[in-house]
Scaffold this active site. Structure first.
Site, mmCIF file in Angstrom:
data_model
loop_
_atom_site.group_PDB
_atom_site.id
_atom_site.type_symbol
_atom_site.label_atom_id
_atom_site.label_comp_id
_atom_site.label_asym_id
_atom_site.label_seq_id
_atom_site.Cartn_x
_atom_site.Cartn_y
_atom_site.Cartn_z
ATOM 1 N N GLY A 159 57.265 24.165 47.527
ATOM 2 C CA GLY A 159 56.123 24.067 48.446
ATOM 3 C C GLY A 159 55.450 22.716 48.358
ATOM 4 O O GLY A 159 54.225 22.607 48.315
ATOM 5 N N ALA A 160 56.290 21.664 48.363
ATOM 6 C CA ALA A 160 55.739 20.305 48.184
ATOM 7 C C ALA A 160 55.359 19.661 49.515
ATOM 8 O O ALA A 160 54.841 18.542 49.528
ATOM 9 C CB ALA A 160 56.757 19.428 47.458
ATOM 10 N N ILE A 215 40.351 25.023 46.054
ATOM 11 C CA ILE A 215 40.863 23.668 46.263
ATOM 12 C C ILE A 215 40.980 23.445 47.774
ATOM 13 O O ILE A 215 41.544 24.292 48.483
ATOM 14 C CB ILE A 215 42.272 23.513 45.606
ATOM 15 C CG1 ILE A 215 42.264 24.005 44.145
ATOM 16 C CG2 ILE A 215 42.771 22.079 45.721
ATOM 17 C CD1 ILE A 215 41.438 23.237 43.172
ATOM 18 N N TYR A 258 47.193 39.279 46.579
ATOM 19 C CA TYR A 258 47.228 37.906 46.071
ATOM 20 C C TYR A 258 46.895 37.888 44.578
ATOM 21 O O TYR A 258 47.603 37.255 43.782
ATOM 22 C CB TYR A 258 46.235 37.051 46.866
ATOM 23 C CG TYR A 258 46.221 35.589 46.480
ATOM 24 C CD1 TYR A 258 47.226 34.728 46.930
ATOM 25 C CD2 TYR A 258 45.215 35.063 45.679
ATOM 26 C CE1 TYR A 258 47.222 33.386 46.581
ATOM 27 C CE2 TYR A 258 45.200 33.723 45.327
ATOM 28 C CZ TYR A 258 46.200 32.891 45.783
ATOM 29 O OH TYR A 258 46.197 31.550 45.435
ATOM 30 N N ARG A 312 52.990 20.325 51.539
ATOM 31 C CA ARG A 312 51.551 20.256 51.850
ATOM 32 C C ARG A 312 50.731 20.460 50.576
ATOM 33 O O ARG A 312 51.243 20.904 49.543
ATOM 34 C CB ARG A 312 51.168 21.351 52.863
ATOM 35 C CG ARG A 312 51.802 21.169 54.214
ATOM 36 C CD ARG A 312 51.307 22.166 55.244
ATOM 37 N NE ARG A 312 51.877 23.490 55.092
ATOM 38 C CZ ARG A 312 51.172 24.590 54.856
ATOM 39 N NH1 ARG A 312 49.858 24.537 54.729
ATOM 40 N NH2 ARG A 312 51.754 25.774 54.747
ATOM 41 N N ASN A 366 55.093 26.102 42.729
ATOM 42 C CA ASN A 366 53.812 25.951 43.419
ATOM 43 C C ASN A 366 53.725 26.741 44.726
ATOM 44 O O ASN A 366 52.637 27.165 45.116
ATOM 45 C CB ASN A 366 53.582 24.456 43.692
ATOM 46 C CG ASN A 366 52.510 24.231 44.747
ATOM 47 O OD1 ASN A 366 51.324 24.359 44.471
ATOM 48 N ND2 ASN A 366 52.925 23.936 45.973
#
Ligand code: NAP
Length: 244
Positions: free
Chosen positions: A8-9, A185, A152, A11, A87
């Site tokens: 998941g790089a 974040i 989640y 974004r 990630n």
């Protein structure tokens, strides 16, 4: 030269992690699923600014077959993977009673089963090399639970459990496994929140500001570095003091 795979790089936090690891001199494998343009652009930025090799690979991390193909291709190109950052993830805000089985399965598959899929594919190489560092991105909600985010929270609590257990299992192979647990974040993941909501969240954060993707990437960079060589099985919270 060492190589890092960041899932998941394309974004947000994953992009910041890929840049931080490239700065440390790692060749970077950029995994993405839908955001092809962003992944390619990131690859160009990294190649142009750091003296490292980049491979960009589309794979849905919840799909074991796609993940196995990605890791096989990466190992053909780089021969080993020294660092894995799990990630990739999705959020879901819904009452538990409105959470369908499909919602539940999608969140668990993307956030937790993905960590099994990628780690299971990468570990044999790390065991062979007798060296490796894995950092899993959890969430403060995996530590304390969030109302209307049961699926989640459960997926991220699972990531913490997986991290602690696997750290014990592979320590003698000189492989460290840790978690970074972000608070709030500012990435696309927060795009459904209104400015007013964001302001209310900020007021709840002792350090009085929302986190940046780079704050999380800095913790990841520390954990994979030699400075963290005696740290394994830990959860490092990066949340401005919101959960202590
Ligand atoms: P984001 O901006 O929404 O980015 C999510 C990334 O995950 C994207 O690169 C996306 O790739 C990738 N992804 C999603 N599903 C995927 C799949 N099935 N296969 C491969 N890649 C997939 O989110 P973020 O804020 O950077 O979050 C990154 C991680 O941090 C997540 O695990 C999240 O749960 C965790 N986290 C975030 C926060 C926060 O406040 N932002 C807080 C705590 C924890 P594509 O766009 O290419 O599909």
């Amino acid at each position: 030269m060492k190589t890092a795979l960041v899932t998941g790089a394309s974004r947000g936090i994953g992009t910041a992690c890929a840049i931080a690891l490239a700065k440390m001199g790692y060749n970077i494998i950029i995994n993405y699923n839908n955001s092809e343009e962003k992944a390619i652009k990131l690859g160009e930025i990294i190649s142009d600014n750091y003296l490292v090799d980049v491979m960009t690979f589309k794979a849905d991390v919840s799909d074991k077959i796609q993940v196995d193909e990605m890791v096989k291709t990466a190992l053909e190109r780089f021969s080993k993977i020294d660092v894995l950052v799990n990630n990739a993830g999705v959020s879901l805000q819904k009452l538990f009673t409105d959470t369908t089985f499909e919602d539940w399965s999608n969140v668990i598959a993307t956030n937790l089963t993905s960590v099994y899929n990628v780690t299971h594919a990468v570990l044999p190489c790390m065991i062979r090399e007798h060296s490796g560092s894995i950092v899993n991105i959890s969430s403060m909600w995996g530590e304390v639970g969030a109302s209307c985010e049961v699926a989640y929270s459960a997926s991220k609590a699972g990531v913490i459990g997986l991290t602690k257990a696997l750290a014990k299992e592979v320590a003698l192979s000189n492989i460290r496994v840790n978690c970074v647990s972000p608070g709030v974040i500012m990435t696309d993941m927060m795009s459904s929140f209104s400015e007013e909501d964001i302001e209310l969240i900020r007021e709840d954060i002792p350090l009085n500001e929302l986190g940046k993707a780079k704050n999380v990437a800095d913790a990841v960079a520390f954990l994979v570095s030699d400075k963290a060589s005696y740290i394994t099985g830990q959860v490092i919270s990066v949340n401005g003091g919101m959960v202590v």
